[in-house]
Design a protein around this motif. Structure first.
Motif, PDB file in Angstrom:
ATOM      1  N   ASP A 253       0.926  -1.365  -0.060  1.00 14.72           N
ATOM      2  CA  ASP A 253      -0.053   0.100  -0.190  1.00 14.72           C
ATOM      3  C   ASP A 253       0.760   1.473  -0.054  1.00 14.72           C
ATOM      4  OD1 ASP A 253      -2.873  -0.875  -0.001  1.00 14.72           O
ATOM      5  OD2 ASP A 253      -2.460  -1.593   2.108  1.00 14.72           O
TER       6      ASP A 253
ATOM      7  N   PHE B 236      -8.513   0.993  -5.120  1.00 14.44           N
ATOM      8  CA  PHE B 236      -8.466   1.345  -3.860  1.00 14.44           C
ATOM      9  C   PHE B 236      -9.805   1.172  -3.189  1.00 14.44           C
ATOM     10  CE2 PHE B 236      -9.007   4.374  -0.175  1.00 14.44           C
ATOM     11  CZ  PHE B 236      -7.757   4.319   0.594  1.00 14.44           C
TER      12      PHE B 236
ATOM     13  N   ARG C  45     -10.552  -2.383  -2.364  1.00 18.41           N
ATOM     14  CA  ARG C  45      -9.750  -2.974  -1.361  1.00 18.41           C
ATOM     15  C   ARG C  45     -10.262  -2.139   0.148  1.00 18.41           C
ATOM     16  NH1 ARG C  45      -3.816  -2.504  -3.038  1.00 18.41           N
ATOM     17  NH2 ARG C  45      -3.790  -3.055  -1.050  1.00 18.41           N
ATOM     18  N   HIS C  46     -10.232  -1.011   0.195  1.00 18.25           N
ATOM     19  CA  HIS C  46     -10.534  -0.468   1.311  1.00 18.25           C
ATOM     20  C   HIS C  46     -11.773   0.397   1.667  1.00 18.25           C
ATOM     21  CE1 HIS C  46      -6.231  -1.032   1.841  1.00 18.25           C
ATOM     22  NE2 HIS C  46      -5.833  -0.500   0.576  1.00 18.25           N
TER      23      HIS C  46
ATOM     24  N   ARG D  65     -12.664   5.896   1.830  1.00 12.46           N
ATOM     25  CA  ARG D  65     -11.816   6.824   2.637  1.00 12.46           C
ATOM     26  C   ARG D  65     -11.431   8.117   2.530  1.00 12.46           C
ATOM     27  NH1 ARG D  65      -7.679   1.949   4.775  1.00 12.46           N
ATOM     28  NH2 ARG D  65      -9.123   0.416   5.746  1.00 12.46           N
TER      29      ARG D  65
ATOM     30  N   GLU E 169      -8.422   8.956   1.413  1.00 14.26           N
ATOM     31  CA  GLU E 169      -7.574   8.752   0.586  1.00 14.26           C
ATOM     32  C   GLU E 169      -8.115   8.593  -0.747  1.00 14.26           C
ATOM     33  OE1 GLU E 169      -7.819   7.318   3.539  1.00 14.26           O
ATOM     34  OE2 GLU E 169      -5.988   6.759   4.288  1.00 14.26           O
ATOM     35  N   LEU E 170      -9.325   7.814  -1.095  1.00 16.24           N
ATOM     36  CA  LEU E 170      -9.959   7.631  -1.982  1.00 16.24           C
ATOM     37  C   LEU E 170     -10.078   9.058  -3.074  1.00 16.24           C
ATOM     38  CD1 LEU E 170     -11.506   5.707  -4.036  1.00 16.24           C
ATOM     39  CD2 LEU E 170     -13.370   6.301  -2.813  1.00 16.24           C
TER      40      LEU E 170
END
Length: 398
Positions: free
Chosen positions: A227, A380, A383-384, A387, A389-390
């Protein structure tokens, strides 16, 4: 040019044995100097223009098979930047290759090879094409004998063919319709793709396309994913350096096509930093009347990195289009302009430099993710989840 031809037949079948004898006779009568590198239980493999230690043949112990081309060992430590060593296959490794039907090779080696191996007490044979190399692997038949080869010209010289053009493939190629491009361009010839394994059983005269042993989608499902972008970049650098250095170790003089772009400059950086590097001659071709001139960037990359840097002016009038009529027959369409230019320019330059290999930055767009960065946001998200960060990644992609 390194090539290979293999014949596979059922020795208990008189018709197949007679057809195999005809093929062997034609091979011996051809102008090409073929060298038999393997023979065992209804299998013969011949090579031409071997270039040890780069392109050669490695017979497996106890008549288990042969690997033709370049076979290198994988670094299982991804941070290792040293040149990958050559892979030597002994009895233990051969046992694992056969037990896993070739998966051992995918997991522990890489290079530019085609492997042919067989079960010790049965009729089945397997052909495996490595995942990343450019050595062609084609399959056809003659009198129920399976013929595996790398050059269409060699197959024609053996009296095989001609093969009708698959017009559905040609139409799809011209229209850039991807769904139909997995068909064979020529009817009667199967192309074994990178990372693909094919099983052959001469006793039943069948060739079954088994599966792709290597699939890039597997990396998306790995439990250990990277990551951190800095770590990923460091490991990418180490992999590129180790692989480039390993391929260069087989040569004392190489020619490097330095475009002035990022990809070929990265390859040159890997070459120049190797303590055991060969002599490097870079060349940059440019159009004096073109809209841009990349020589400035090529000079920056070449400074202190190579033994000689040649700048070559090439205009459309310099390209001999009659070369298209002299192109060897190929199993699928190829960009004619680039082929003609490289065949003429690079062969002449390589001969003048006593270079036995040409390096370049081809494939860098895929290797360094410029073809796939648009999928970063969706990857992203899968998987996550959602968030903060997206949205930063989506902004960068946009």
């Amino acid at each position: 040019m390194f090539r290979f031809v293999a014949f596979i037949w059922n020795v208990a079948d008189e018709q197949q044995s007679a057809a195999a004898a005809v093929l062997r006779g034609r091979l011996l009568a051809s102008r090409t100097r073929w060298v038999k590198v393997f023979e065992h239980s209804g299998v013969q493999v011949h090579c031409a223009d071997r270039q040890p230690p780069s392109l050669e043949a490695q017979a497996l112990p106890n008549g288990a098979g042969v690997i033709v081309g370049t076979l290198l060992a994988r670094h299982h430590d991804l941070a290792n930047e040293q040149a990958c060593p050559k892979a030597r296959v002994g009895p233990m490794e051969t046992e694992r290759i056969i037990a896993t039907r070739g998966e051992w090779l995918i997991e522990h080696t890489w290079g530019n090879y085609v492997a042919l191996f067989q079960e010790p007490d049965g009729p089945r044979k397997w052909i495996l094409k490595d995942p990343c190399g450019s050595l062609p692997c084609l399959l056809t038949s003659f009198g129920q004998v399976t013929v595996v080869f790398s050059s269409l010209a060699d197959a024609l010289a053996l009296g095989l063919g001609p093969w009708p053009v698959n017009r559905d493939y040609l139409s799809a190629r011209l229209m850039s319709i991807g769904e139909a491009l997995d068909q064979s361009p020529l009817q009667g010839i199967a192309q074994i793709h990178r990372g693909e394994r094919v099983e052959i059983n001469p006793a039943t005269v069948t060739a079954t396309r088994a599966e792709f042993l290597w699939n890039p989608l597997r990396f998306m499902n790995e439990a250990e994913q990277i990551d951190d972008a800095v770590s990923a970049a460091r490991l990418m650098r180490a992999t590129v350096f180790a692989c480039t250095r390993a391929l260069a170790r087989n040569h004392t003089s190489i020619l490097h096509r330095l475009s002035g772009g990022l990809d070929s400059s990265i390859v040159l950086a890997a070459l120049k930093s190797d303590s055991a590097r060969p002599r490097i001659c870079c060349y940059t071709y440019y159009n004096p009347r073109g809209r841009s001139d990349e020589r400035h960037w090529a000079r920056m990359a070449a400074q202190g990195a190579c033994d000689e840097h040649i700048e070559l002016a090439v205009t459309p009038s310099d390209i001999d289009l009659s070369g298209a009529l002299r192109m060897p027959p190929l199993p699928e369409p190829t960009p004619v302009m680039g082929y003609i230019q490289r065949a003429v320019v690079e062969r002449r330059l390589a001969a003048g430099q006593d270079a036995t290999a040409v390096f370049n930055g081809d494939g860098g767009d895929s290797g360094f993710c410029s073809d796939s960065f648009a999928h970063a946001a969706s990857s992203f998200l899968a998987r996550h989840g959602v968030r903060p960060e997206l949205f930063r990644i989506a902004t960068q992609v946009a």
